[in-house]
Design a protein around this motif. Structure first.
Motif: not given
Length: 309
Positions: A41-43, A46, A76, A79-80, A93, A113, A117, A120
């Motif tokens: 998954t992509h984080f 921004e 963000e 999405r999370t 991420s 992040f 999070t 993650c």
């Protein structure tokens, strides 16, 4: 064994988020799982993500000029929250530099992040440049649990001598690396199995996760997984109606995929996918490889690899 190519031509329209979450949870609960683990998954920062989305909107050459609407174009936090609604217990991420001087900065963002999070898996990246071994070591010592290497976007040879010490460090630390190294959706200067084979010949214990199962060189990358015990494959976008339309997985290779069931991991490319998240799960289910295979792919293999409870 069912042939996945008999599936409908187009995925169903995206349901409302709450409805889709119910369907996703029903999927994994029906398998007796506590949830899903998604390794792709992509984080990212921004402003970087917005540029990525702009590239998809422009149907850029690295996506083969395809129409590619972003299904989960949201902030963000939203999405999370949606991944958690889906019951995704751990995710990544995935982020990547396209030029020198970006990787260390991206790694700093990713570390922050991960701190805010906790579900993650702390992700980092690298690029063939002076100082790469130092910042890879810094990231590992800071707790990075997975790295991302994007050979297509970065336009570098994964066997580049400048990465030699970094790969050795990651192999020794047993930190997995998700690598986009196949030639889909469009080839790059160094994509394909040959550069990866040269890398693995030097670092056979590198925990390499081949993104997109090496699309479209599926069978060649299956061969590398059969040869090297630490090579794994992620399912990102594979078997979906979208990918089957231009780079289909060969039905003759399904028995080999079934035999590698302990080294296949769920990946989705969320949020940058042109269809609902649920469709990736349905695409795996309709392969007909059985519930044990699905349980391993959607949770158990990644839980073991990343020590996720």
């Amino acid at each position: 064994m069912n042939d996945h190519r008999t599936a409908p031509a187009d995925p169903a329209p995206a349901p409302a988020p709450s409805e889709e979450a119910d369907e996703v949870r029903r999927f994994w609960a029906g398998l007796g799982l506590p949830g899903l683990i998604d390794v792709h998954t992509h984080f990212m920062p921004e402003r970087v993500l917005r540029k990525v989305w702009d590239y998809f909107d422009a149907n850029g050459p690295l996506i083969g000029g395809l129409e590619w609407p972003i299904t989960y174009r949201a902030e963000e936090a939203e999405r999370t929250a949606l991944l958690r609604e889906f019951g995704v217990l751990a995710f990544t991420s995935m982020l990547y530099p396209h030029k020198p001087g970006m990787a260390r900065w991206l790694n700093g963002w990713a570390a922050e992040f991960a701190r805010r999070t906790p579900d993650c898996l702390h992700t980092a990246t690298l690029y063939p440049e002076p100082g790469v071994e130092a910042y890879v070591r810094e990231a590992v010592e800071a707790g990075a649990r997975v790295f991302k290497s994007h050979v297509q976007v970065g336009a570098y040879d994964p066997a580049d001598e400048r990465l030699e010490q970094a790969w050795g460090l990651l192999a020794e630390a047993r930190v997995p690396v998700v690598m986009h190294c196949g030639s889909g959706p469009a080839p790059g200067r160094h994509t394909g199995p040959e550069p990866v084979a040269r890398l693995l010949a030097r670092h056979p214990r590198l925990r390499l996760i081949v993104a997109h199962m090496g699309m479209p060189e599926y069978e060649e990358f299956l061969g590398l997984a059969e040869r090297y015990d630490e090579v794994r494959l992620d399912t990102t976008m594979v078997f979906t109606d979208f990918s089957e339309g231009f780079m289909p997985f060969p039905g003759r290779a399904l028995p080999r995929l079934a035999a590698l069931g302990d080294r296949v991991l769920l990946g989705t490319d969320f949020p940058n996918i042109p269809y609902p998240y649920l469709h990736q799960l349905q695409a795996l289910e309709r392969l007909g490889l059985g519930e044990d295979w699905l349980r391993a792919v959607c949770h158990d293999n990644a839980a073991k690899l990343f020590s996720v409870a």
